[in-house]
Design a protein around this motif. Structure first.
Motif, PDB file in Angstrom:
ATOM      1  N   ILE A   1       0.929  -1.170   0.131  1.00  0.00           N
ATOM      2  CA  ILE A   1      -0.036  -0.044   0.048  1.00  0.00           C
ATOM      3  C   ILE A   1       0.871   1.158  -0.084  1.00  0.00           C
ATOM      4  CG2 ILE A   1      -1.618   1.523   1.330  1.00  0.00           C
ATOM      5  CD1 ILE A   1      -2.975  -1.339   2.089  1.00  0.00           C
ATOM      6  N   GLY A   2       1.998   1.213   0.879  1.00  0.00           N
ATOM      7  CA  GLY A   2       2.691   2.307   0.968  1.00  0.00           C
ATOM      8  C   GLY A   2       3.529   2.657  -0.389  1.00  0.00           C
ATOM      9  N   SER A   3       3.799   1.490  -1.130  1.00  0.00           N
ATOM     10  CA  SER A   3       4.642   2.031  -2.289  1.00  0.00           C
ATOM     11  C   SER A   3       3.674   2.303  -3.399  1.00  0.00           C
ATOM     12  CB  SER A   3       5.672   0.839  -2.689  1.00  0.00           C
ATOM     13  OG  SER A   3       4.731  -0.514  -3.160  1.00  0.00           O
ATOM     14  N   SER A   4       2.336   1.778  -3.483  1.00  0.00           N
ATOM     15  CA  SER A   4       1.493   2.249  -4.277  1.00  0.00           C
ATOM     16  C   SER A   4       1.113   3.597  -4.116  1.00  0.00           C
ATOM     17  CB  SER A   4       0.214   1.397  -4.409  1.00  0.00           C
ATOM     18  OG  SER A   4       0.333  -0.055  -4.197  1.00  0.00           O
ATOM     19  N   ILE A   5       0.941   4.059  -3.107  1.00  0.00           N
ATOM     20  CA  ILE A   5       0.578   5.495  -2.840  1.00  0.00           C
ATOM     21  C   ILE A   5       1.704   6.274  -3.078  1.00  0.00           C
ATOM     22  CG2 ILE A   5       0.529   7.311  -0.846  1.00  0.00           C
ATOM     23  CD1 ILE A   5      -1.035   5.144   0.875  1.00  0.00           C
ATOM     24  N   ARG A   6       3.065   6.104  -2.850  1.00  0.00           N
ATOM     25  CA  ARG A   6       4.261   6.689  -3.500  1.00  0.00           C
ATOM     26  C   ARG A   6       4.181   6.918  -5.146  1.00  0.00           C
ATOM     27  NH1 ARG A   6       6.879   4.867   1.110  1.00  0.00           N
ATOM     28  NH2 ARG A   6       7.100   2.884   0.126  1.00  0.00           N
ATOM     29  N   GLN A   7       3.990   5.668  -5.561  1.00  0.00           N
ATOM     30  CA  GLN A   7       4.118   5.706  -7.139  1.00  0.00           C
ATOM     31  C   GLN A   7       3.003   6.535  -7.915  1.00  0.00           C
ATOM     32  OE1 GLN A   7       3.871   2.054  -8.666  1.00  0.00           O
ATOM     33  NE2 GLN A   7       5.697   1.352  -7.813  1.00  0.00           N
ATOM     34  N   ARG A   8       1.675   6.633  -7.052  1.00  0.00           N
ATOM     35  CA  ARG A   8       0.559   7.164  -7.777  1.00  0.00           C
ATOM     36  C   ARG A   8       0.768   8.699  -7.561  1.00  0.00           C
ATOM     37  NH1 ARG A   8      -1.717   9.695 -10.383  1.00  0.00           N
ATOM     38  NH2 ARG A   8      -3.908   9.831 -11.009  1.00  0.00           N
ATOM     39  N   LEU A   9       1.171   9.178  -6.399  1.00  0.00           N
ATOM     40  CA  LEU A   9       1.517  10.589  -5.850  1.00  0.00           C
ATOM     41  C   LEU A   9       2.549  11.278  -6.942  1.00  0.00           C
ATOM     42  CD1 LEU A   9       0.695  10.529  -2.127  1.00  0.00           C
ATOM     43  CD2 LEU A   9      -0.914  11.490  -4.260  1.00  0.00           C
ATOM     44  N   GLN A  10       3.473  10.428  -6.875  1.00  0.00           N
ATOM     45  CA  GLN A  10       4.535  10.877  -7.559  1.00  0.00           C
ATOM     46  C   GLN A  10       4.288  11.257  -9.159  1.00  0.00           C
ATOM     47  OE1 GLN A  10       7.630   8.217  -6.609  1.00  0.00           O
ATOM     48  NE2 GLN A  10       8.380   9.375  -4.822  1.00  0.00           N
ATOM     49  N   ALA A  11       3.311  10.194  -9.749  1.00  0.00           N
ATOM     50  CA  ALA A  11       2.814  10.232 -10.941  1.00  0.00           C
ATOM     51  C   ALA A  11       2.008  11.412 -11.167  1.00  0.00           C
ATOM     52  CB  ALA A  11       1.966   9.056 -11.585  1.00  0.00           C
ATOM     53  N   ALA A  12       1.588  12.025 -10.080  1.00  0.00           N
ATOM     54  CA  ALA A  12       0.594  13.057  -9.984  1.00  0.00           C
ATOM     55  C   ALA A  12       1.227  14.450  -9.855  1.00  0.00           C
ATOM     56  CB  ALA A  12      -0.380  13.008  -9.036  1.00  0.00           C
ATOM     57  N   GLY A  13       2.706  14.343 -10.034  1.00  0.00           N
ATOM     58  CA  GLY A  13       3.478  15.469  -9.856  1.00  0.00           C
ATOM     59  C   GLY A  13       3.975  15.944  -8.350  1.00  0.00           C
ATOM     60  N   VAL A  14       3.817  14.906  -7.423  1.00  0.00           N
ATOM     61  CA  VAL A  14       4.320  15.277  -5.885  1.00  0.00           C
ATOM     62  C   VAL A  14       5.809  14.897  -6.104  1.00  0.00           C
ATOM     63  CG1 VAL A  14       3.908  14.743  -3.664  1.00  0.00           C
ATOM     64  CG2 VAL A  14       2.149  14.605  -5.207  1.00  0.00           C
ATOM     65  N   PRO A  15       6.691  15.923  -5.710  1.00  0.00           N
ATOM     66  CA  PRO A  15       8.294  15.444  -6.032  1.00  0.00           C
ATOM     67  C   PRO A  15       8.622  14.463  -4.873  1.00  0.00           C
ATOM     68  CG  PRO A  15       7.902  17.711  -4.858  1.00  0.00           C
ATOM     69  CD  PRO A  15       6.332  17.199  -5.358  1.00  0.00           C
ATOM     70  N   GLN A  16       8.366  14.483  -3.566  1.00  0.00           N
ATOM     71  CA  GLN A  16       8.574  13.511  -2.567  1.00  0.00           C
ATOM     72  C   GLN A  16       7.290  13.035  -1.644  1.00  0.00           C
ATOM     73  OE1 GLN A  16      12.225  15.021  -0.996  1.00  0.00           O
ATOM     74  NE2 GLN A  16      12.451  13.080   0.026  1.00  0.00           N
ATOM     75  N   VAL A  17       7.501  11.947  -1.430  1.00  0.00           N
ATOM     76  CA  VAL A  17       6.350  11.451  -0.726  1.00  0.00           C
ATOM     77  C   VAL A  17       6.867  10.588   0.495  1.00  0.00           C
ATOM     78  CG1 VAL A  17       4.039   9.859  -0.622  1.00  0.00           C
ATOM     79  CG2 VAL A  17       4.864  11.178  -2.644  1.00  0.00           C
TER      80      VAL A  17
END
Lengths: 255, 174
Positions: free
Chosen positions: B72-88
């Motif tokens: 779940i943690g890595s899916s959240i990171r991936q999805r948010l980075q794809a949305a333009g969040v530099p660091q999660v």
């Protein structure tokens, strides 16, 4: 919380965690071996839950010691010597037959329900919150083991005989539930943890009655000579060896 | 104490996703074990807040031993980075403990439609709610029996419908 008390509480929590870890390990030994598929699933889940609960206690213990809670629990689990574990002997006994494992689970779950009820009222909030979390999950464990005790105790001649034999073997070890955990006296005085002896009295009354209603004979037997959590049976070193063998092959490995 | 302020140059044209955009992205992350529901409607995302250039996302696992939360943690990171969040940074918070009361109606309907009985509403009284009959998600009959307090994941239990004869799973009320 003052330093000395933090230290004492971490010792208490690590002992609680050790109980969960070792019981979880024994439960996991039924995976692929339980008498019916339903119970294979049940014991695999029990094992997973108990080890998850151990992790929560180890993490809180690590916090109190100022240790990194992402790495310290693994150090405790994989790199302590058997003599350093503080679990009670009840949980380290080999899994025996399925009646034995089921009855042990019941005896432990019934006590844990009382302890978690008390811990969820702890004056130390982080402890109370985790106890409340674990308590709702444990409800399912007790429902499970509680259903099986009368079913086996009042079932066939064989199931009854196996349950009675399991009870005779487990009862002296179950008296160890009355023994205080590390640091308990001071922590209890501070309203942080309950008194094991007081919980034991309630447990003993409730459980004895339940067992009698399940057709089993509860004999007053003398408790083990040494119920202290630093003394272990000959079964613990082999269990710890099993548990740690992979981690010790390459202590630096990252999983 | 010396405070050190780090200024990261964000490239021209790039901008931080807004709060609604962040939650919309989080709503696209499926639960790894039940991909029909997403993490937001499951009720496990507690907060998403900027700390400098880092977006801290706090999640509360359903069960203490849930083996899915690393995924779940890595899916959240991936999805948010794809949305333009530099660091999660994904943080796990165990208290207050997750409860099935946090699951939305939308998630419940999706579970039901997929043949998984949703957790009954319990308002804190689990013992009482577990005594009440469970409706079969296939035929709706309340003539069902508990088969196992445990199921294929930590959050499920198994029932059998006496009328349509099918076994089914229910999401455990917690």
């Amino acid at each position: 919380m003052e330093r000395a008390r933090q230290y004492a509480l971490s010792g208490y929590l690590i002992a609680l965690a050790d109980d969960e870890l070792i019981l979880g390990h024994r439960d996991s030994e039924w995976t692929g071996h339980a008498p019916i598929l339903e119970e294979d699933i049940a014991f695999a889940n029990l094992a997973l839950d108990e080890i998850g609960h151990a992790k929560l206690w180890y993490e809180l213990g690590a916090d109190l010691l100022g240790q990194d809670k992402t790495t310290y629990p693994d150090r405790l689990v994989y790199f302590r010597e058997p003599a350093q574990f503080r679990n009670m002997q009840l949980v380290e006994l080999p899994k025996g037959d399925w009646a034995f494992s089921t009855l042990r689970q019941y005896l432990f779950d019934a006590f844990e329900a009382l302890r978690l009820e008390a811990l969820s009222q702890s004056s130390y909030t982080p402890l109370a919150e985790i106890a409340a979390r674990i308590r709702t999950e444990e409800l399912y464990h007790l429902r499970h083991s509680q259903a099986w005790v009368p079913r086996l105790g009042l079932g066939t001649e064989e199931s009854h005989a196996r349950m009675q034999a399991a009870l005779d073997a487990l009862w002296p070890y179950a008296q160890g539930l009355a023994a205080p955990l590390p640091g308990e006296q001071d922590l209890h005085a501070a309203g942080i943890v309950p008194s094991s002896a007081a919980l034991f009295e309630r447990w003993s009354g409730e459980v004895s009655q339940f067992l009698v209603e399940a057709g089993l004979q509860v004999e007053l037997r003398s408790p083990l000579a040494d119920m202290h959590r630093s003394s272990h049976s000959e079964h613990l070193p082999a269990l710890i060896h099993d548990l740690q063998s992979v981690a010790r092959l390459d202590p630096e490995a990252i999983w | 104490m010396v405070m050190l302020h780090m200024h990261t140059d964000v490239g021209a044209g790039s901008r931080r996703p807004s709060e609604p955009e962040i939650w919309a992205a989080l709503s696209e992350v499926p639960d790894p074990e039940m991909p029909i529901v997403n993490l937001v409607e499951l009720g496990i995302v507690r907060a998403a807040a900027w700390e400098g250039d880092v977006l801290a996302v706090t999640i509360t696992p359903t069960f203490a031993a849930c083996p899915a939360y690393e995924v779940i943690g890595s899916s959240i990171r991936q999805r948010l980075q794809a949305a333009g969040v530099p660091q999660v940074e994904v943080r796990v918070q165990h208290s207050p403990a997750w409860t099935t009361e946090w699951m939305t109606e939308a998630a419940r309907s999706k579970l039901q439609a997929a043949g998984l009985a949703p957790p009954p509403r319990h308002q804190g009284d689990l013992i009482q709610v577990l005594m009440e009959p469970v409706a079969c998600p296939r035929c709706g009959s309340h003539n069902t029996t508990l088969q196992n307090n445990f199921g294929t994941t930590p959050c499920r239990m198994i029932y059998t419908c006496v009328d349509c004869k099918e076994p089914f799973e229910m999401f455990k009320p917690l």
